[in-house]
Motif scaffolding. Structure first.
Motif, PDB file in Angstrom:
ATOM      1  N   TYR A 169      38.808  47.967  38.103  1.00 39.83           N
ATOM      2  CA  TYR A 169      37.630  48.101  37.242  1.00 39.83           C
ATOM      3  C   TYR A 169      37.718  47.178  36.028  1.00 39.83           C
ATOM      4  N   SER A 170      38.909  47.023  35.468  1.00 39.01           N
ATOM      5  CA  SER A 170      39.082  46.094  34.346  1.00 39.01           C
ATOM      6  C   SER A 170      38.770  44.665  34.786  1.00 39.01           C
ATOM      7  N   HIS A 171      39.215  44.326  35.991  1.00 38.30           N
ATOM      8  CA  HIS A 171      38.931  43.004  36.545  1.00 38.30           C
ATOM      9  C   HIS A 171      37.426  42.812  36.734  1.00 38.30           C
ATOM     10  N   MET A 172      36.737  43.842  37.215  1.00 36.83           N
ATOM     11  CA  MET A 172      35.295  43.758  37.435  1.00 36.83           C
ATOM     12  C   MET A 172      34.544  43.623  36.113  1.00 36.83           C
ATOM     13  N   GLU A 173      34.966  44.346  35.096  1.00 38.54           N
ATOM     14  CA  GLU A 173      34.326  44.227  33.777  1.00 38.54           C
ATOM     15  C   GLU A 173      34.473  42.811  33.232  1.00 38.54           C
TER      16      GLU A 173
END
Length: 322
Positions: free
Chosen positions: A108-112
């Motif tokens: 999720y951090s990567h997607m953000e």
């Protein structure tokens, strides 16, 4: 304690490690997953980001995985990067170590960082609790399956003023139906539809369309036969009540002639075509599917819009199951 490494795979690494992912899937779910499916879902996706996060043990073996499949949302003529949450799996020897949560938070951090608006999905009963309690997901709806017992209805041959044909290669123009309402929905271009249905290595789909003289699609219905006498309507879109009525009647008549007994679909209570399905005998039934997600960026979908099912146009084909 054994050192475990969390890693975001690139496409070359993913392709190299497909055999490990197949082995992990077999260990976690006691059934096989094909190389063809993994390549189709993650490498051939027309939205080219690879969203695959894995945990590696000291022997450089994948022991857990959480992946998402990128796609695009459209809402009020604005387009947003999104992704459907896919398989979560952990090797039985490493269960209970919180790897699912670590992998998800890393992904999720990567997607953000890559400016994704959200992630969405359809958790099963086993995973639903974890998504809500540990990953800040919000429930949007519990989607009932609408079912029709074809043996209970009588269908007349009708002379419609439209011609219904098949376009299984998605060569026609679908732009008339890309953003025909203000609902939150996936951006289903012909390119996306061709990848999702024509190129799918697991299932055969048939796309029935009504088109005009300029080869623009005014209505389409994508179906999948399974078992001996079941049919799923996985996509249903139309630009008018008349076209929707004609297309659905044609699909049901063809199914009845083919010996189909049960037709299944998802049609929101807020859909403009809900009454057409109800008039043809469709009723809410099981299975009931959890639908939820997590919003990363608070833009125009804030203030409860994202979690209001009234705002969504969700189809059975938006799930990876069908």
């Amino acid at each position: 304690m054994e050192k475990i490494t969390i890693k975001q795979l690139n496409k070359a690494e993913f392709e190299e490690r497909i055999p490990q992912l197949m082995d992990l899937f077999k260990n976690a779910f006691k059934r096989d997953i094909s190389k063809e499916f993994l390549k189709w879902r993650y490498l051939d996706n027309p939205y080219h980001d690879l969203l695959v996060c894995v945990a590696m043990n000291e022997n450089d073996e994948i022991i857990a995985n959480y992946s998402a499949s990128p796609c695009e949302l459209v809402y009020n003529n604005n387009y947003y990067k999104t992704a459907i949450s896919m398989t979560t799996m952990t090797h039985t020897d490493y269960a209970g170590r919180g790897l699912f949560t670590k992998l998800a938070n890393t992904l999720y951090s990567h997607m953000e960082e890559k400016n994704y608006l959200n992630i969405y999905g359809f958790p099963n009963l086993n995973s639903h609790y974890g998504f809500i309690k540990k990953l800040q997901w919000e429930d949007i709806y519990e989607i009932p399956t609408m079912k029709l017992d074809l043996s209970l209805i009588h269908l007349h041959e009708e002379n419609h003023h439209v011609t219904i044909q098949e376009d299984n290669n998605f060569k026609l123009n679908y732009t008339n139906l890309t953003n025909t309402n203000s609902k939150i929905k996936l951006n289903k271009t012909a390119n996306y539809l061709s990848w999702r249905y024509q190129a799918n290595p697991l299932h055969d789909y048939h796309n029935h369309v009504i088109s005009n003289e300029k080869d623009h699609v005014d209505a389409y219905c994508i179906v999948k036969y399974y078992g001996e006498n079941n049919l799923d309507i996985v996509e249903f879109h139309a630009n008018s009540q008349e076209n929707a009525t004609s297309l659905l009647h044609s699909i049901l008549l063809q199914a009845k002639k083919a010996g189909i007994q049960t037709v299944n679909t998802w049609v929101s209570i807020h859909s403009p075509y809900r009454s057409i399905f109800e008039r043809n005998g469709f009723l809410n039934s099981t299975p009931v599917t959890y639908f939820g997600g997590r919003l990363f960026n608070q833009n125009e979908l804030k203030n409860g819009i994202f979690t209001n099912f009234r705002e969504w146009d969700i189809q059975m084909g938006d799930s990876d199951v069908y």
